[in-house]
Design a protein around this motif. Sequence first.
Motif, PDB file in Angstrom:
ATOM      1  N   ASP A 179      39.652  27.596  24.590  1.00  0.00           N
ATOM      2  CA  ASP A 179      40.388  27.794  23.332  1.00  0.00           C
ATOM      3  C   ASP A 179      39.468  28.264  22.213  1.00  0.00           C
ATOM      4  O   ASP A 179      39.515  27.770  21.088  1.00  0.00           O
ATOM      5  CB  ASP A 179      41.092  26.486  22.947  1.00  0.00           C
ATOM      6  N   THR A 180      38.616  29.229  22.526  1.00  0.00           N
ATOM      7  CA  THR A 180      37.564  29.654  21.603  1.00  0.00           C
ATOM      8  C   THR A 180      37.541  31.177  21.474  1.00  0.00           C
ATOM      9  O   THR A 180      37.810  31.885  22.447  1.00  0.00           O
ATOM     10  CB  THR A 180      36.202  29.121  22.094  1.00  0.00           C
ATOM     11  N   ILE A 181      37.217  31.663  20.278  1.00  0.00           N
ATOM     12  CA  ILE A 181      36.997  33.090  20.036  1.00  0.00           C
ATOM     13  C   ILE A 181      35.507  33.316  19.805  1.00  0.00           C
ATOM     14  O   ILE A 181      34.892  32.641  18.975  1.00  0.00           O
ATOM     15  CB  ILE A 181      37.801  33.577  18.823  1.00  0.00           C
ATOM     16  N   ILE A 182      34.946  34.258  20.561  1.00  0.00           N
ATOM     17  CA  ILE A 182      33.524  34.597  20.430  1.00  0.00           C
ATOM     18  C   ILE A 182      33.426  36.104  20.240  1.00  0.00           C
ATOM     19  O   ILE A 182      33.986  36.875  21.027  1.00  0.00           O
ATOM     20  CB  ILE A 182      32.736  34.153  21.670  1.00  0.00           C
ATOM     21  N   THR A 202      38.068  29.255  29.768  1.00  0.00           N
ATOM     22  CA  THR A 202      39.525  29.298  29.794  1.00  0.00           C
ATOM     23  C   THR A 202      40.099  29.490  28.395  1.00  0.00           C
ATOM     24  O   THR A 202      39.494  29.098  27.402  1.00  0.00           O
ATOM     25  CB  THR A 202      40.091  27.989  30.382  1.00  0.00           C
ATOM     26  N   ASN A 203      41.278  30.131  28.328  1.00  0.00           N
ATOM     27  CA  ASN A 203      42.069  30.221  27.097  1.00  0.00           C
ATOM     28  C   ASN A 203      41.250  30.752  25.917  1.00  0.00           C
ATOM     29  O   ASN A 203      41.366  30.251  24.801  1.00  0.00           O
ATOM     30  CB  ASN A 203      42.643  28.845  26.745  1.00  0.00           C
ATOM     31  N   SER A 204      40.437  31.768  26.160  1.00  0.00           N
ATOM     32  CA  SER A 204      39.480  32.216  25.141  1.00  0.00           C
ATOM     33  C   SER A 204      39.446  33.736  25.048  1.00  0.00           C
ATOM     34  O   SER A 204      39.887  34.447  25.954  1.00  0.00           O
ATOM     35  CB  SER A 204      38.082  31.675  25.458  1.00  0.00           C
ATOM     36  N   THR A 205      38.877  34.218  23.931  1.00  0.00           N
ATOM     37  CA  THR A 205      38.779  35.650  23.642  1.00  0.00           C
ATOM     38  C   THR A 205      37.331  36.017  23.355  1.00  0.00           C
ATOM     39  O   THR A 205      36.626  35.297  22.641  1.00  0.00           O
ATOM     40  CB  THR A 205      39.650  36.009  22.423  1.00  0.00           C
ATOM     41  N   PHE A 206      36.901  37.183  23.879  1.00  0.00           N
ATOM     42  CA  PHE A 206      35.535  37.661  23.694  1.00  0.00           C
ATOM     43  C   PHE A 206      35.593  39.135  23.269  1.00  0.00           C
ATOM     44  O   PHE A 206      36.195  39.957  23.964  1.00  0.00           O
ATOM     45  CB  PHE A 206      34.746  37.510  24.995  1.00  0.00           C
ATOM     46  N   ALA A 207      34.963  39.445  22.138  1.00  0.00           N
ATOM     47  CA  ALA A 207      35.046  40.808  21.610  1.00  0.00           C
ATOM     48  C   ALA A 207      33.683  41.256  21.102  1.00  0.00           C
ATOM     49  O   ALA A 207      32.913  40.466  20.558  1.00  0.00           O
ATOM     50  CB  ALA A 207      36.070  40.878  20.478  1.00  0.00           C
ATOM     51  N   ASN A 240      35.884  45.473  24.243  1.00  0.00           N
ATOM     52  CA  ASN A 240      34.708  46.163  23.716  1.00  0.00           C
ATOM     53  C   ASN A 240      33.428  45.514  24.239  1.00  0.00           C
ATOM     54  O   ASN A 240      32.704  44.819  23.517  1.00  0.00           O
ATOM     55  CB  ASN A 240      34.714  46.163  22.189  1.00  0.00           C
ATOM     56  N   LEU A 241      33.141  45.776  25.499  1.00  0.00           N
ATOM     57  CA  LEU A 241      32.104  45.059  26.240  1.00  0.00           C
ATOM     58  C   LEU A 241      30.951  45.986  26.594  1.00  0.00           C
ATOM     59  O   LEU A 241      31.131  47.171  26.850  1.00  0.00           O
ATOM     60  CB  LEU A 241      32.718  44.475  27.506  1.00  0.00           C
TER      61      LEU A 241
END
Length: 460
Positions: A179-182, A202-207, A240-241
């Motif tokens: 549940d984290t945005i990084i 899990t349940n997270s976003t990486f940008a 955007n990786l």
Amino acid sequence: MKKMLTIKMNRMLTILSIFLLTTGLVNAQISVMPGEGTLSAALASAADGDVFQLVNGGEYTETTLGAFTTVANITITVESEDPTGDKPVVKMMTTPSDEIEPVFFMVYDQSSLTLKGIEFDGVATTEYFIDIDHDDGAYDVLVNKIHVQGCHIHDVVDNLINYGGDPGVTIVDSTFIDDTIIEDTETIIYYKKNGANYVSITNSTFANIGSYGIRISGMDETQLADNTPTVLIDKTTWYNLGIGDDPRDVVKADKGPGYNPWTISNSVFQRHGPDKDFINLDDIVVVCDINHIVFWDITSDFDWECAGSGADTVHNVTDTLRADPLFADAANGDFTLAAGSPALNWAEGGMAVGDPRWTENWVVSVDEEHQVPTTMSLAQNYPNPFNPSTEIAFVLQADGHAQLNVYDLKGNLVSNLVNGNMLAGEYQVNFVPENQPSGIYLYKLETAGFSQTRKMMYIK
């Protein structure tokens, strides 16, 4: 009508909880006021089990020390006072120099660090978020747990969770990001030379990730044959990786053999530019599951073959879709799935893939008390990973016999949660493992004409 079934907790745990409450032997909850140096000062006197609570919306800065704290031989938690309010903001603002390489947290032997509901701002000068290391000459180092939940982390110069020490020295038993945005950092988890047992994202976003998404090495690199991790990546959004000076694979496992199973599922990936593999499990020698993936603007496809024991093993790759997920405004950090997005129904059970925060299509509610469900379903347990308990929800379309069992990865029955005739409707079961080790477990719902199995992770 929703019906509730509850599995009794272990009597000894209840007795222990009463004893702790009546004797005062409970973890201290310490309120920390916002300001310059206040968090560092509070953490400097941390005792084992302390929980430090930060004021919602408050700002905590550090301009002098190289880290907010060093965690060694203790378990601590830093969290927001109210998980539903505005996040406290923690800023590392110490100026880098030849003597100081700023990080948020240094983690050493016999430690556990849990971070909940906080925004961490590295102001584009902080080297690492969590740096795992060992004292010179110290061997057999065990970090028990790193758990990041409900946080927003950004503008860290190098790897987010990093081990830069010698091989054959350090083991991180369990690592959880939920549940984290990084965003705006390099590799999320960089475990090149340290052993690990469990990694769950899990349940997270990486940008805007500069190098790898995650990079985990096997025994040939770590020299720790008994500590290669089981990995779960589920319900995640990536965008955007590989945009930095050293672009790499999004998910990388190499320098094995000796891995336990990996699962990469219900996730969406967009925009990976470098000529590197997208999901590269090239040295894993067990069959791994890659399923319910939507990917777009990826220059390379999966690399799911792995060399081991003289022969290649092909992983289970199912339900992958190359299609534009139609993010609302990805350039500005809004990854909401627009109406008509192919990602809205590509996950297991016809749900949406990706971080659940970007869609309302993850939970199907039954508003009418006596409405008969039109489909059978077994939901993903919540929370997952979990400790000490988790909820398992399922829907029965018709009256009849139902059975819900929990198994270990060897197929051994761990617990029979449901076994009997039941009416059509929604149900929720509480599962509490008793005398079970940490690890991945399977839970299976069976009725006449329906069977579904899901995975969950338990961590002590």
